[in-house]
Write a protein that holds these residues in place. Structure first.
Motif, short mmCIF file in Angstrom:
data_model
loop_
_atom_site.label_atom_id
_atom_site.label_comp_id
_atom_site.label_asym_id
_atom_site.label_seq_id
_atom_site.Cartn_x
_atom_site.Cartn_y
_atom_site.Cartn_z
N ALA A 106 4.99 -10.32 -54.65
CA ALA A 106 4.74 -11.62 -54.03
C ALA A 106 4.69 -11.50 -52.51
O ALA A 106 3.88 -12.16 -51.85
CB ALA A 106 5.81 -12.61 -54.45
N ASN A 159 1.32 -18.76 -51.72
CA ASN A 159 1.90 -17.42 -51.79
C ASN A 159 3.35 -17.41 -51.32
O ASN A 159 4.18 -16.66 -51.84
CB ASN A 159 1.07 -16.45 -50.94
CG ASN A 159 -0.33 -16.26 -51.49
OD1 ASN A 159 -0.57 -16.46 -52.68
ND2 ASN A 159 -1.27 -15.90 -50.63
N ARG A 162 5.43 -18.60 -54.14
CA ARG A 162 5.54 -17.56 -55.16
C ARG A 162 6.61 -16.54 -54.76
O ARG A 162 7.37 -16.05 -55.60
CB ARG A 162 4.19 -16.87 -55.37
CG ARG A 162 4.16 -15.91 -56.55
CD ARG A 162 2.78 -15.33 -56.76
NE ARG A 162 1.83 -16.35 -57.13
CZ ARG A 162 0.69 -16.58 -56.49
NH1 ARG A 162 0.38 -15.85 -55.42
NH2 ARG A 162 -0.15 -17.52 -56.90
N ASP A 316 8.09 -22.96 -58.41
CA ASP A 316 6.97 -22.92 -59.36
C ASP A 316 6.14 -24.20 -59.28
O ASP A 316 4.91 -24.17 -59.30
CB ASP A 316 7.49 -22.73 -60.78
CG ASP A 316 7.58 -21.27 -61.17
OD1 ASP A 316 6.95 -20.44 -60.49
OD2 ASP A 316 8.28 -20.96 -62.15
N GLU A 319 4.16 -24.25 -56.03
CA GLU A 319 3.03 -23.33 -56.10
C GLU A 319 1.88 -23.95 -56.90
O GLU A 319 0.71 -23.87 -56.52
CB GLU A 319 3.45 -22.02 -56.76
CG GLU A 319 2.31 -21.03 -56.91
CD GLU A 319 2.64 -19.88 -57.85
OE1 GLU A 319 1.71 -19.15 -58.22
OE2 GLU A 319 3.82 -19.73 -58.23
#
Length: 503
Positions: A106, A159, A162, A316, A319
């Protein structure tokens, strides 16, 4: 073509491009996450009533070396051996390493990616194709070397979220490894205590064999004197044989527990056979620490793991929200391309390219919304798991404390019963020797004394086992503040917002 025409053409192209971009962005607005949200939150421990069940008693939290309080060095040695060599510990370490690798993956997405390539191709160009002379109809070698760089600007934080999710998952794996460690240590201690219980029961049965042999001898003398019959003599022999059988049964159980301990140590069954008889000491009275419900959430690794799982679920969700916004990727490449070797390394063979790439979610038939709903469902599930873990932890502590104190009360009565039954047996035996009692009264008194003594041992060993369970329920010496797993749990983790992509 006049300069005015050129300017008009460029202006038209610019207007058309701008209109296309505006139209694309407008269409992208059709793909949104409006109405998808969650209002779930983790529950603070203060909301649960625990003052009666878990009163403050100025006690201490378990220390990491808690096995030493039982006064048997062999127990501490066995637990250390189990933690060093059990495959379940290796499994937990492997899960941590895997979670750590996801962090690296990540993190790499936040930086430019650069690749290089070289190719050499030998090809005959058709004399009747598109390639003009002098290359048509000839064999040529093409050399191509290219360096390419690309960078996702991550304007909406996809990103970065993540990466944060991967970091939280690593913390989950770390906390779960502590759960495994504490559970394994408690399992070894519990099995070891069970071994001590079996040895204590065996000692009782060995003494019982001697008692029954004494009754058999007395009965034999009474038969010779004509005071008893062969019925009493055979009964006495049968009772003695039964006691010997009980000793053999306990020997088998002891061997089985030794094998279990060998497995817990991560070794073969023969390792268990080398364990000597336990010499565990008495357990002190228990006293619960102050501020127990609030501090328990940082002392129980399963609660800490559940906390970081909720934290990971939040990232999550963020994202997934960022997926609704355009991705902008910058790319550039530089290299050399030429037919043959003669001009390959010259300036005229250079090739250059650069530009942005934009990805817009215009129409996806609801795929992004479905993905976000799934992430919210995961978040709701993780919040519910955290809340249930906290409830179970509080109940676990309260249950262990209640059972220990119940055993303490029972032990007082059980010891009194043992004293009385022992006295009754001794009196019955004296009266039997004097011919004042029947054999059956002696055997009944002995059975009652045996049951009372067994009850005391079971209560004592059971109390110690519950004490081990209480140590585990209180976290087994774990403290998130000293492991890098601490989090600000004074305020519950809020539900992820539905009005921003990343904040």
């Amino acid at each position: 073509m006049t300069d005015q025409y050129r300017r008009q053409l460029r202006r038209s192209i610019w207007v058309a491009s701008t209109a296309a971009a505006v139209a694309a962005l407008s269409l992208a607005g059709c793909v949104n996450y409006a109405g998808i949200r969650s209002d779930k939150q983790i529950v603070p421990p203060a909301i649960y009533e625990t003052k009666k069940s878990l009163p403050a008693e100025d006690g201490r939290w378990p220390a990491m070396d808690w096995p030493s309080q039982f006064g048997d060095p062999q127990l501490s040695t066995l637990i250390d051996e189990a933690l060093a060599g059990n495959p379940t510990i290796d499994q937990a370490r492997a899960r941590i390493e895997k979670a750590s690798s996801y962090i690296g993956t990540a993190n790499s997405a936040l930086y430019p990616n650069v690749t290089g390539s070289y190719s050499w191709t030998r090809e005959r160009y058709s004399a009747n194709g598109l390639v003009p002379p002098p290359y048509s109809g000839t064999w040529q070698s093409e050399n191509n070397v290219l360096a390419t760089a690309s960078w996702d600007l991550d304007l909406w934080g996809k990103n970065r979220e993540r990466l944060r999710q991967a970091i939280s998952q690593e913390k989950v794996a770390d906390a779960e490894a502590e759960v495994v460690r504490i559970s394994l240590a408690a399992s070894v201690a519990s099995a070891y205590n069970h071994l001590a219980q079996l040895y204590a029961l065996r000692d009782i049965e060995v003494r019982e064999v001697k008692n029954r042999e004494e009754i058999t001898q007395i009965t034999h003398g009474r038969v010779c004197a004509g005071l008893d019959t062969n019925v009493e003599q055979q009964t006495a022999k049968g009772e003695t044989a039964t006691s010997r059988s009980n000793v053999s049964d306990l020997d088998g159980q002891i061997t089985t527990v030794r094998y279990q301990l060998g497995a817990l140590l991560g070794k073969g069954p023969d390792r268990g056979l080398t364990i000597t008889q336990p010499s565990l000491g008495d357990v002190a009275d228990i006293a619960l620490p102050d501020n127990l419900p609030a501090d328990l959430i940082s002392r129980r690794p399963d609660i800490v793991a559940a906390y970081w799982q909720v934290e990971a679920a939040i990232h999550d969700v963020k994202e997934a929200k960022a997926e609704f916004y355009p991705d902008v990727n910058l790319s550039a490449s530089i290299g050399l391309d030429a037919l043959g070797w003669g001009r390959f390394l010259t300036a005229s063979s250079r090739q250059l390219s650069a530009g942005p790439a934009i990805h817009l979610p215009i129409f996806d038939a609801g795929a992004l919304r479905a993905q976000l709903k799934g992430r919210y469902a995961d978040f709701d599930y993780d919040v519910a798991t955290y809340n249930q873990t906290l409830i179970n932890a509080l109940s676990d502590v309260a249950t262990q404390v209640s059972q220990i104190r119940s055993d303490d009360r029972q032990l007082v009565d059980a010891q009194q019963a043992l004293d009385a039954q022992t006295t009754a047996y001794q009196l019955a035996l004296v009266r039997y020797k004097a011919g004042l009692n029947q054999q059956l009264q002696v055997l009944n008194a002995d059975d009652n004394r045996l049951a009372a003594e067994t009850a005391v041992v079971d209560l004592e060993m059971g109390r110690r086992d519950k004490h081990i369970g209480l140590i585990k329920a209180l976290g087994g010496g774990f403290n998130a503040a000293g492991t890098g797993l601490a989090a600000n749990t004074e305020t519950p983790i809020p539900a992820p917002s539905d009005n921003a992509a990343t904040h």
